[in-house]
Structures are given as structure tokens and as C-alpha cells.
Design an enzyme around this catalytic site. Structure first.
Site, PDB file in Angstrom:
ATOM      1  N   GLY A  45      84.062  -2.997  40.155  1.00 36.65           N
ATOM      2  CA  GLY A  45      84.839  -4.077  40.753  1.00 36.65           C
ATOM      3  C   GLY A  45      86.069  -3.502  41.430  1.00 36.65           C
ATOM      4  O   GLY A  45      86.614  -2.493  40.989  1.00 36.65           O
ATOM      5  N   GLN A  50      94.172  -3.135  45.496  1.00 41.11           N
ATOM      6  CA  GLN A  50      94.029  -1.788  44.911  1.00 41.11           C
ATOM      7  C   GLN A  50      93.908  -0.707  45.994  1.00 41.11           C
ATOM      8  O   GLN A  50      94.045   0.475  45.706  1.00 41.11           O
ATOM      9  CB  GLN A  50      92.816  -1.730  43.980  1.00 41.11           C
ATOM     10  CG  GLN A  50      92.970  -2.556  42.701  1.00 41.11           C
ATOM     11  CD  GLN A  50      91.733  -2.479  41.836  1.00 41.11           C
ATOM     12  OE1 GLN A  50      90.809  -3.276  42.001  1.00 41.11           O
ATOM     13  NE2 GLN A  50      91.689  -1.526  40.935  1.00 41.11           N
ATOM     14  N   CYS A  95      89.932  -0.013  34.481  1.00 42.18           N
ATOM     15  CA  CYS A  95      90.348  -0.372  35.845  1.00 42.18           C
ATOM     16  C   CYS A  95      90.551   0.907  36.654  1.00 42.18           C
ATOM     17  O   CYS A  95      91.178   1.852  36.160  1.00 42.18           O
ATOM     18  CB  CYS A  95      91.642  -1.169  35.770  1.00 42.18           C
ATOM     19  SG  CYS A  95      92.321  -1.612  37.377  1.00 42.18           S
ATOM     20  N   LEU A  96      90.050   0.919  37.888  1.00 40.70           N
ATOM     21  CA  LEU A  96      90.205   2.110  38.724  1.00 40.70           C
ATOM     22  C   LEU A  96      91.683   2.416  39.003  1.00 40.70           C
ATOM     23  O   LEU A  96      92.025   3.556  39.305  1.00 40.70           O
ATOM     24  CB  LEU A  96      89.447   1.925  40.046  1.00 40.70           C
ATOM     25  CG  LEU A  96      87.922   1.976  39.941  1.00 40.70           C
ATOM     26  CD1 LEU A  96      87.283   1.553  41.259  1.00 40.70           C
ATOM     27  CD2 LEU A  96      87.432   3.361  39.541  1.00 40.70           C
ATOM     28  N   HIS A 137      88.824 -10.307  35.911  1.00 44.25           N
ATOM     29  CA  HIS A 137      89.663  -9.111  36.040  1.00 44.25           C
ATOM     30  C   HIS A 137      90.130  -8.959  37.496  1.00 44.25           C
ATOM     31  O   HIS A 137      91.313  -8.701  37.759  1.00 44.25           O
ATOM     32  CB  HIS A 137      88.841  -7.879  35.593  1.00 44.25           C
ATOM     33  CG  HIS A 137      89.530  -6.567  35.739  1.00 44.25           C
ATOM     34  ND1 HIS A 137      89.918  -5.796  34.665  1.00 44.25           N
ATOM     35  CD2 HIS A 137      89.894  -5.853  36.844  1.00 44.25           C
ATOM     36  CE1 HIS A 137      90.481  -4.691  35.089  1.00 44.25           C
ATOM     37  NE2 HIS A 137      90.477  -4.689  36.420  1.00 44.25           N
ATOM     38  N   GLU A 138      89.206  -9.144  38.445  1.00 44.19           N
ATOM     39  CA  GLU A 138      89.546  -8.935  39.864  1.00 44.19           C
ATOM     40  C   GLU A 138      90.423 -10.064  40.401  1.00 44.19           C
ATOM     41  O   GLU A 138      91.332  -9.809  41.200  1.00 44.19           O
ATOM     42  CB  GLU A 138      88.278  -8.781  40.707  1.00 44.19           C
ATOM     43  CG  GLU A 138      87.378  -7.607  40.325  1.00 44.19           C
ATOM     44  CD  GLU A 138      88.096  -6.270  40.220  1.00 44.19           C
ATOM     45  OE1 GLU A 138      89.116  -6.072  40.909  1.00 44.19           O
ATOM     46  OE2 GLU A 138      87.651  -5.420  39.414  1.00 44.19           O
TER      47      GLU A 138
HETATM   48  C1  Y12 Z   1      84.257  -5.235  33.097  1.00 45.46           C
HETATM   49  C2  Y12 Z   1      85.547  -4.829  32.887  1.00 45.46           C
HETATM   50  C3  Y12 Z   1      86.362  -4.520  33.946  1.00 45.46           C
HETATM   51  C4  Y12 Z   1      85.892  -4.640  35.237  1.00 45.46           C
HETATM   52  C5  Y12 Z   1      86.808  -4.319  36.379  1.00 45.46           C
HETATM   53  C6  Y12 Z   1      86.351  -3.179  37.226  1.00 45.46           C
HETATM   54  N1  Y12 Z   1      86.624  -1.934  36.587  1.00 45.46           N
HETATM   55  C7  Y12 Z   1      86.085  -0.778  37.021  1.00 45.46           C
HETATM   56  O1  Y12 Z   1      85.315  -0.768  37.952  1.00 45.46           O
HETATM   57  C8  Y12 Z   1      86.507   0.452  36.326  1.00 45.46           C
HETATM   58  C9  Y12 Z   1      86.039   1.629  36.679  1.00 45.46           C
HETATM   59  C10 Y12 Z   1      86.462   2.911  36.125  1.00 45.46           C
HETATM   60  C11 Y12 Z   1      85.800   4.067  36.563  1.00 45.46           C
HETATM   61  C12 Y12 Z   1      86.178   5.309  36.120  1.00 45.46           C
HETATM   62  O2  Y12 Z   1      85.597   6.467  36.607  1.00 45.46           O
HETATM   63  C13 Y12 Z   1      84.474   7.021  36.015  1.00 45.46           C
HETATM   64  O3  Y12 Z   1      83.920   6.483  35.099  1.00 45.46           O
HETATM   65  C14 Y12 Z   1      83.963   8.266  36.624  1.00 45.46           C
HETATM   66  C15 Y12 Z   1      87.201   5.426  35.228  1.00 45.46           C
HETATM   67  O4  Y12 Z   1      87.447   6.744  34.835  1.00 45.46           O
HETATM   68  C16 Y12 Z   1      88.636   7.238  34.450  1.00 45.46           C
HETATM   69  O5  Y12 Z   1      89.560   6.520  34.276  1.00 45.46           O
HETATM   70  C17 Y12 Z   1      88.750   8.686  34.245  1.00 45.46           C
HETATM   71  C18 Y12 Z   1      87.870   4.301  34.773  1.00 45.46           C
HETATM   72  C19 Y12 Z   1      87.502   3.031  35.243  1.00 45.46           C
HETATM   73  C20 Y12 Z   1      84.604  -5.035  35.435  1.00 45.46           C
HETATM   74  C21 Y12 Z   1      83.793  -5.360  34.365  1.00 45.46           C
HETATM   75 CO    CO Z   2      91.226  -3.413  37.992  1.00 47.35          CO
END
Ligand code: Y12
Ligand code: CO
Length: 174
Positions: A45, A50, A95-96, A137-138
Site C-alpha cells: 500500500g 509518501q 509502513c514503507l 492505514h492508507e
Molecule cells: C496491512 C498493514 C499495513 C499496510 C500498509 C502498507 N504497508 C506496506 O506496504 C509496508 C511495507 C514494508 C515493506 C518493507 O520492505 C521489505 O519487506 C523488503 C519493509 O521493510 C523494512 O522496513 C526493512 C517495511 C514495510 C497494508 C496492510
Molecule cells: Co504507511
């Protein structure tokens, strides 16, 4: 458009995003670039703020059973509004814009959302499970709210300490 994901404690993440009025080529270019950076960063997401664009735009792409994100799974929401909320659920969110930190967050279980697609057509969706959590969240991002803002005082203090340490270590590695 080459987009960079901004990270906490960047103050721009606190901004309230503005409604989209023009459904034009510029909006389409932003959506396409957001999708590229979300996939590249392993995100499911992403909100426009962001990537430093304070517009009420978000993307979600929940991986399928084989953990793959397909083009068909991409959901683009412009000007989303939650019209009904039911129940309660807890999920460990990440969260990214807050790398390396994950925490249990309480959300509504099922939501009904009204939004516009990239061409300005109004759509409605009923969401539950991971999709419901991701949308909430978004949408919070569009209002300048991060999932860490929902932590208890004690958990937030702990987060701030750990995050500061992580940023220091990251800086030393450069
Ligand atoms: C459920 C809960 C939260 C959401 C919101 C969207 N969140 C994300 O897309 C988070 C992504 C994320 C990706 C990461 O990178 C890797 O896994 C390679 C990450 O890594 C690090 O922090 C090192 C952290 C978050 C949607 C649904
Ligand atoms: Co976020």
C-alpha cells in the site's frame, strides 16, 4: 516521474492531503509512478503523500495465495471516504515510511468505501481482511496520521528510542 518514498520523521507525512479535482494525464503519471515505486519497495500500500504529493490518492496491491502481486490486483483510490465501519480487528502493521518497525494496531474489521477511479468514475467497495486494514492505514496517511500515532504512550516512547538508534546505525553505515 522518479519518486522517492519519504520516511518518518519527515514533517510532510503530517500534512493533510487535498482532494483531486483533475483526472488528467498528470494524475495517471503519478499513479503509474507510485505503482512502480511501491512494487520496487515490496509494499502492498502507498499514499501519494509518501512520495511528497499531498493529494488524496492511494494504491493497494494485496499479494495472492502464491504471494504474488499481479496487475489485476492493483486498486487505485482517489478521494476515498469510509461510509460505514463495522467490528474490530488487530493486525501487525508496517509502513514503507517507517522502515523496520511493525506493531499491532486496532482497526475496523469491515468497511464500506466510496472513491473515484483514475477517470473520475465513482465506485463503492465493501472490504474486510487485509484489504480493509490496508485501506484504513492508507486513508490515515491522507489525513497526516501514521500507524505509530495510534500506539500507547509507553509503546511510542519505546518506538522513538529504537527508531533513533536505527537511524544512527544507518547513518554510520553510509
Ligand atoms: C496491512 C498493514 C499495513 C499496510 C500498509 C502498507 N504497508 C506496506 O506496504 C509496508 C511495507 C514494508 C515493506 C518493507 O520492505 C521489505 O519487506 C523488503 C519493509 O521493510 C523494512 O522496513 C526493512 C517495511 C514495510 C497494508 C496492510
Ligand atoms: Co504507511
Amino acid at each position: 516521474m522518479n519518486l522517492v518514498i519519504i520516511e518518518y520523521p519527515d514533517k510532510r507525512l503530517k500534512e493533510k492531503s487535498k482532494e483531486v479535482e483533475k483526472f488528467d494525464a498528470e494524475l495517471h503519471a503519478l499513479l503509474d509512478s507510485m505503482n512502480r515505486v511501491m512494487i520496487k519497495s515490496n509494499g502492498i500500500g502507498l499514499a501519494a503523500i509518501q512520495v511528497s504529493h499531498p493529494k488524496r490518492v492511494l494504491l493497494i496491491n494485496i499479494p495472492d495465495e502464491s504471494d504474488t502481486q499481479s496487475f489485476d490486483g492493483l486498486i487505485e483510490m482517489i478521494n476515498p471516504v469510509i461510509t460505514k465501519k463495522v467490528g474490530e480487528t488487530v493486525y501487525q502493521e508496517g509502513c514503507l515510511s517507517v522502515p523496520t518497525f511493525y506493531e499491532d494496531i486496532k482497526r475496523f474489521e469491515t468497511i464500506f468505501v466510496s472513491y473515484q477511479d483514475r477517470d473520475g468514475n465513482t465506485k463503492q467497495v465493501e472490504a474486510d481482511g487485509l484489504l480493509s486494514i490496508a485501506i484504513q492505514h492508507e486513508i490515515d496517511h491522507l489525513d497526516g496520521i501514521l500507524f505509530i500515532d495510534k500506539l500507547t504512550y509507553a509503546k511510542r516512547k519505546k518506538f522513538e528510542k529504537e527508531y533513533k538508534k536505527m537511524l544512527k546505525e544507518k547513518k554510520e553505515l553510509k
